[in-house]
Design a protein around this motif. Structure first.
Motif, mmCIF file in Angstrom:
data_model
loop_
_atom_site.group_PDB
_atom_site.id
_atom_site.type_symbol
_atom_site.label_atom_id
_atom_site.label_comp_id
_atom_site.label_asym_id
_atom_site.label_seq_id
_atom_site.Cartn_x
_atom_site.Cartn_y
_atom_site.Cartn_z
ATOM 1 N N VAL A 112 0.808 -1.223 0.000
ATOM 2 C CA VAL A 112 0.000 0.000 0.000
ATOM 3 C C VAL A 112 0.841 1.272 0.000
ATOM 4 C CG1 VAL A 112 -1.888 -1.164 1.177
ATOM 5 C CG2 VAL A 112 -0.215 0.077 2.542
ATOM 6 N N SER A 113 2.161 1.165 -0.016
ATOM 7 C CA SER A 113 3.019 2.352 -0.050
ATOM 8 C C SER A 113 3.254 2.781 -1.494
ATOM 9 C CB SER A 113 4.359 2.052 0.619
ATOM 10 O OG SER A 113 5.248 3.142 0.449
ATOM 11 N N GLN A 114 3.176 4.061 -1.736
ATOM 12 C CA GLN A 114 3.373 4.604 -3.077
ATOM 13 C C GLN A 114 4.743 4.238 -3.637
ATOM 14 O OE1 GLN A 114 1.244 6.140 -5.002
ATOM 15 N NE2 GLN A 114 2.617 6.738 -6.658
ATOM 16 N N ASN A 115 5.761 4.207 -2.783
ATOM 17 C CA ASN A 115 7.113 3.917 -3.245
ATOM 18 C C ASN A 115 7.198 2.601 -4.009
ATOM 19 O OD1 ASN A 115 8.157 6.227 -2.096
ATOM 20 N ND2 ASN A 115 8.795 5.224 -0.208
ATOM 21 N N MET A 116 6.447 1.607 -3.561
ATOM 22 C CA MET A 116 6.529 0.285 -4.173
ATOM 23 C C MET A 116 5.397 0.033 -5.161
ATOM 24 S SD MET A 116 9.260 -0.931 -2.734
ATOM 25 C CE MET A 116 9.301 -2.716 -2.791
ATOM 26 N N ILE A 117 4.178 0.372 -4.782
ATOM 27 C CA ILE A 117 3.020 0.030 -5.611
ATOM 28 C C ILE A 117 3.052 0.750 -6.949
ATOM 29 C CG2 ILE A 117 1.358 1.814 -4.919
ATOM 30 C CD1 ILE A 117 0.619 -1.952 -5.094
ATOM 31 N N GLN A 118 3.712 1.900 -7.004
ATOM 32 C CA GLN A 118 3.776 2.662 -8.254
ATOM 33 C C GLN A 118 4.397 1.835 -9.375
ATOM 34 O OE1 GLN A 118 5.360 6.595 -7.764
ATOM 35 N NE2 GLN A 118 5.805 6.870 -9.928
ATOM 36 N N ARG A 119 5.386 1.008 -9.024
ATOM 37 C CA ARG A 119 6.034 0.197 -10.067
ATOM 38 C C ARG A 119 5.225 -1.045 -10.411
ATOM 39 N NH1 ARG A 119 11.644 0.398 -7.279
ATOM 40 N NH2 ARG A 119 10.223 0.960 -5.601
ATOM 41 N N TYR A 120 4.493 -1.590 -9.471
ATOM 42 C CA TYR A 120 3.578 -2.683 -9.822
ATOM 43 C C TYR A 120 2.520 -2.185 -10.803
ATOM 44 C CZ TYR A 120 5.441 -5.532 -5.990
ATOM 45 O OH TYR A 120 6.252 -6.279 -5.178
ATOM 46 N N LEU A 121 2.084 -0.941 -10.607
ATOM 47 C CA LEU A 121 1.057 -0.373 -11.485
ATOM 48 C C LEU A 121 1.620 0.025 -12.845
ATOM 49 C CD1 LEU A 121 -0.922 1.862 -8.930
ATOM 50 C CD2 LEU A 121 -1.280 -0.533 -9.553
ATOM 51 N N ALA A 122 2.951 0.069 -12.961
ATOM 52 C CA ALA A 122 3.568 0.379 -14.256
ATOM 53 C C ALA A 122 3.596 -0.839 -15.175
ATOM 54 C CB ALA A 122 4.992 0.897 -14.044
ATOM 55 N N LEU A 123 3.208 -1.993 -14.656
ATOM 56 C CA LEU A 123 3.145 -3.211 -15.479
ATOM 57 C C LEU A 123 1.776 -3.311 -16.144
ATOM 58 C CD1 LEU A 123 4.941 -5.581 -12.969
ATOM 59 C CD2 LEU A 123 5.805 -4.877 -15.202
ATOM 60 N N PRO A 124 1.705 -3.904 -17.336
ATOM 61 C CA PRO A 124 0.461 -3.849 -18.115
ATOM 62 C C PRO A 124 -0.669 -4.730 -17.592
ATOM 63 C CG PRO A 124 2.138 -5.117 -19.274
ATOM 64 C CD PRO A 124 2.813 -4.491 -18.087
ATOM 65 N N THR A 125 -0.351 -5.828 -16.908
ATOM 66 C CA THR A 125 -1.395 -6.755 -16.475
ATOM 67 C C THR A 125 -1.197 -7.156 -15.017
ATOM 68 O OG1 THR A 125 -0.152 -8.745 -17.111
ATOM 69 C CG2 THR A 125 -1.554 -7.708 -18.808
ATOM 70 N N SER A 163 1.367 -10.023 -14.716
ATOM 71 C CA SER A 163 2.767 -9.604 -14.719
ATOM 72 C C SER A 163 3.147 -8.953 -13.388
ATOM 73 C CB SER A 163 3.037 -8.639 -15.879
ATOM 74 O OG SER A 163 2.221 -7.490 -15.794
ATOM 75 N N ALA A 164 2.200 -8.250 -12.766
ATOM 76 C CA ALA A 164 2.464 -7.653 -11.453
ATOM 77 C C ALA A 164 2.676 -8.732 -10.403
ATOM 78 C CB ALA A 164 1.308 -6.739 -11.053
ATOM 79 N N ARG A 165 1.875 -9.789 -10.452
ATOM 80 C CA ARG A 165 2.047 -10.898 -9.500
ATOM 81 C C ARG A 165 3.377 -11.619 -9.730
ATOM 82 N NH1 ARG A 165 -4.235 -13.022 -9.606
ATOM 83 N NH2 ARG A 165 -4.855 -12.072 -7.601
ATOM 84 N N LYS A 166 3.769 -11.737 -10.985
ATOM 85 C CA LYS A 166 5.056 -12.369 -11.288
ATOM 86 C C LYS A 166 6.200 -11.519 -10.733
ATOM 87 C CE LYS A 166 7.815 -14.127 -15.160
ATOM 88 N NZ LYS A 166 7.899 -14.288 -16.631
ATOM 89 N N ALA A 167 6.078 -10.199 -10.887
ATOM 90 C CA ALA A 167 7.095 -9.290 -10.338
ATOM 91 C C ALA A 167 7.151 -9.403 -8.820
ATOM 92 C CB ALA A 167 6.803 -7.851 -10.755
ATOM 93 N N LEU A 168 5.991 -9.575 -8.191
ATOM 94 C CA LEU A 168 5.934 -9.737 -6.738
ATOM 95 C C LEU A 168 6.660 -11.007 -6.304
ATOM 96 C CD1 LEU A 168 4.886 -9.106 -3.891
ATOM 97 C CD2 LEU A 168 2.710 -10.163 -4.541
ATOM 98 N N ALA A 169 6.451 -12.105 -7.022
ATOM 99 C CA ALA A 169 7.135 -13.361 -6.691
ATOM 100 C C ALA A 169 8.648 -13.206 -6.838
ATOM 101 C CB ALA A 169 6.620 -14.480 -7.588
ATOM 102 N N LEU A 170 9.083 -12.555 -7.920
ATOM 103 C CA LEU A 170 10.511 -12.327 -8.121
ATOM 104 C C LEU A 170 11.077 -11.399 -7.051
ATOM 105 C CD1 LEU A 170 10.566 -11.910 -12.014
ATOM 106 C CD2 LEU A 170 11.415 -13.864 -10.682
#
Length: 590
Positions: free
Chosen positions: A262-275, A278-285
């Motif tokens: 829920v922090s802008q510092n991190m969530i902003q980049r998850y939201l930069a992914l198209p789907t 892909s965001a969940r995959k980035a989270l796992a990595l």
């Protein structure tokens, strides 16, 4: 001059190859900023803040790891393991649990809303007051966090070169401000990729060379086991114990969920992914990368103990500050090889630059979306938007340079950071959790809960930090000795905390609430916020749960509050309606 001073002077040999390696990292970051600022220009707001919402998964994941594993962790975690053993490392259970919690319950909500600032969600779910509250808390947290991020690598640089902290910090900030201002999120992400490679390389280099010098990894683990630094999780349910299985698992889940979900510092980049996929995959990595780096940092902490078990440099003041211990070890281990010390310091600065650039870019998004756009009557021109975004980066970076003077007197950075962050992090996590899981609670209740949470956590956290800084509260470390040192030192300057604990008198004087482990702070703040909000709701009432847009709720509870009316928006329709034009029932009533 004492022997300690002579040793420090002899170790401070940052040769020209070291400077070449060190400066090369900065030059590469500058060129990345120039590339994305001029050659592949970030022309609009979406490009500058969100990378066009079409970034690649792997660079985003590496960027997330790089910005989260700041110099605070890079220097603080090895010292933590050296002094207290591996109890902190059981927080990895909290990291893994956070990955599932975020992927299932939080990430789908934010990714589907197509927002830029996380706090836009709070206006859509509650009202504008909550959006402003969240944005103000985020700003305060960043202002407190960024100077620590800058201070840590400057401390390491001071240890290996003798250059004053306040000489190097402006240089670091100017470089970071430059490439962040020019290239926006794309520059931040790709410099993070370079910097994470530098970080991992530096840690592996130290681990390999140090292990060879000590007689192999088996020797490291043998010494760690004999000293009690490798041990099973502490099963105590006492919340004042610094690290237990429960504080690392439960407290760790709350802390990591707030900072990542829920922090802008991190969530902003998850939201930069198209789907969402892909965001969940980035989270796992991200989780995998964080656990790997934490493992490397922890091993280096055990390696330092194997090296210094007969003569603790913290006690003798060979390392003048706790977070200078790893740089001291690096100088002794790699100093004879030209360029390797420079590579390590470049890795530490890489960690700091990635965190700093991320926070600066996020601050520009929050200021533009939450502090400017909601209060202007006419749409801003592209020129005005660009000017605002870049001005925020410059002004925030400059402010943090001056705040370093305060941070250097505040104690060990790892515990300090997590303690101060909890003042805002806990209440914010509580508010977002209310929004996602409790549709019957309205903005009035959430705001009261958030305010009480911030006041309560400010009191607890600041009182506890004052007790630590004043020496009234000192935590027991694992065995450390100076009985076999091969150099002279001033016995009168021994660090009193080397083998001390909280005395009975101090324990009676310190209110038990202030002695709660810092690992519980975010959990405590979130629970206090939610408890007050729920209590206020029962007294003064709240929302009709079925009137709340289902896209604002976690997918797991939507079916329980489904409305028969057709006014609920679909995902595609919602993207065409600005969130800032929506109001909840309680705000309209006001």
């Amino acid at each position: 001059m004492t022997d300690v001073d002579n040793i420090i002077s002899q170790l401070q040999h940052f040769t020209w190859p070291d400077y070449v390696v060190f400066v090369a990292m900065f030059i590469l970051c500058i060129f990345i900023g120039i590339y994305f600022g001029f050659m592949e220009k970030s022309s609009g707001e979406s490009d500058y803040l969100m990378g066009g919402r079409n970034m690649l998964c792997l660079p985003i994941a590496l960027s997330l790891v790089a910005s989260f594993i700041s110099g605070i962790t890079l220097l603080g975690l090895p010292t933590e393991i050296y002094s207290y053993g591996i109890q902190y490392l059981y927080v990895s259970l909290g990291v893994i649990t956070m990955g599932f919690v975020m992927a299932i319950y939080y990430l789908p909500v934010f990714h589907d809303l197509n927002i830029t600032s996380t706090y836009e969600y709070l206006e859509s779910r509650f009202d504008r007051r909550l959006r402003m509250f969240g944005s103000v808390m985020f700003t305060i947290m960043n202002i407190g966090y960024l100077p620590i991020v800058i201070y840590v690598p400057a401390l390491a640089f001071n240890q290996v070169t003798g250059v004053a902290v306040h000489t190097i910090t402006p240089i670091v900030c100017i470089i970071c401000i430059f490439y962040t201002t020019l290239g926006g999120l794309k520059a931040v992400v790709w410099t993070d990729v370079v910097q994470i490679i530098s970080m991992v390389g530096a840690l592996i280099l130290v681990a390999v060379k140090g292990s060879i010098d000590i007689g192999g990894a088996s020797k490291v683990f043998e010494n760690a086991w004999e000293s009690g630094r490798i041990e099973g999780p502490d099963m105590s349910i006492n919340p004042t114990v610094r690290h237990t299985l429960w504080s690392q698992l439960i407290g760790g889940v709350f802390y990591w969920t707030q900072t990542n979900a829920v922090s802008q510092n991190m969530i902003q980049r998850y939201l930069a992914l198209p789907t969402l996929a892909s965001a969940r995959k980035a989270l796992a990595l991200f989780c995998l990368g964080v656990l790997t780096l934490m493992g490397l940092c922890s091993y280096n902490g055990l390696l330092m103990y194997a090296t210094y078990k007969q003569c603790d440099p913290l006690t003798t003041k060979l390392a003048k500050a706790r977070d200078q211990l790893l740089p001291l070890f690096v100088m002794e281990t790699l100093g004879e090889y030209p360029g390797l010390t420079g590579l390590f310091i470049a890795g530490v600065f890489s960690a700091a630059l990635s965190s700093l650039s991320t926070c600066l870019n996020s601050m520009s998004a929050v200021v533009l979306e939450d502090f400017v756009k909601p209060f202007v009557k006419r749409p801003l021109s592209e020129t005005a938007i660009n000017w605002i975004m870049r001005s925020v980066v410059v002004s925030m970076g400059t402010l943090c340079v001056f705040l370093v003077y305060i941070v250097e007197h505040m104690g060990t950075v790892l515990q300090l950071t997590m303690s101060l962050e909890a003042i805002t992090n806990g209440p914010l996590l509580g508010i977002f959790t209310i929004g996602v899981f409790m549709p019957w609670i309205n903005g009035n209740s959430a705001l009261i809960g958030g305010i009480v949470g911030v006041i309560g956590m400010s009191w607890v956290s600041l009182k506890a930090q004052w007790a630590v800084a004043s020496g009234a509260m000192v935590y027991e470390t694992k065995p450390l000795t100076v009985e076999h040192c091969d150099y002279k030192f001033d016995a009168a300057s021994l660090v009193s905390g080397a083998n001390s604990t909280i005395s009975a008198q101090d324990s009676e004087e310190i209110f038990p609430l202030y002695r709660i482990s810092y690992m519980w702070y975010t959990c405590l703040g979130a629970c206090l916020t939610m408890t007050i909000a729920i209590g206020w709701h029962f007294i003064f009432g709240g929302n009709n749960p079925k009137a709340v847009d289902q896209t604002l709720l976690s997918p797991c509870i939507r079916k329980y509050f489904r409305s028969d009316e057709s006014h609920l928006q679909t995902k595609d329709t919602k993207k065409d309606i600005p969130l800032k034009n929506k109001r909840s029932d309680d705000e309209e009533a006001l």
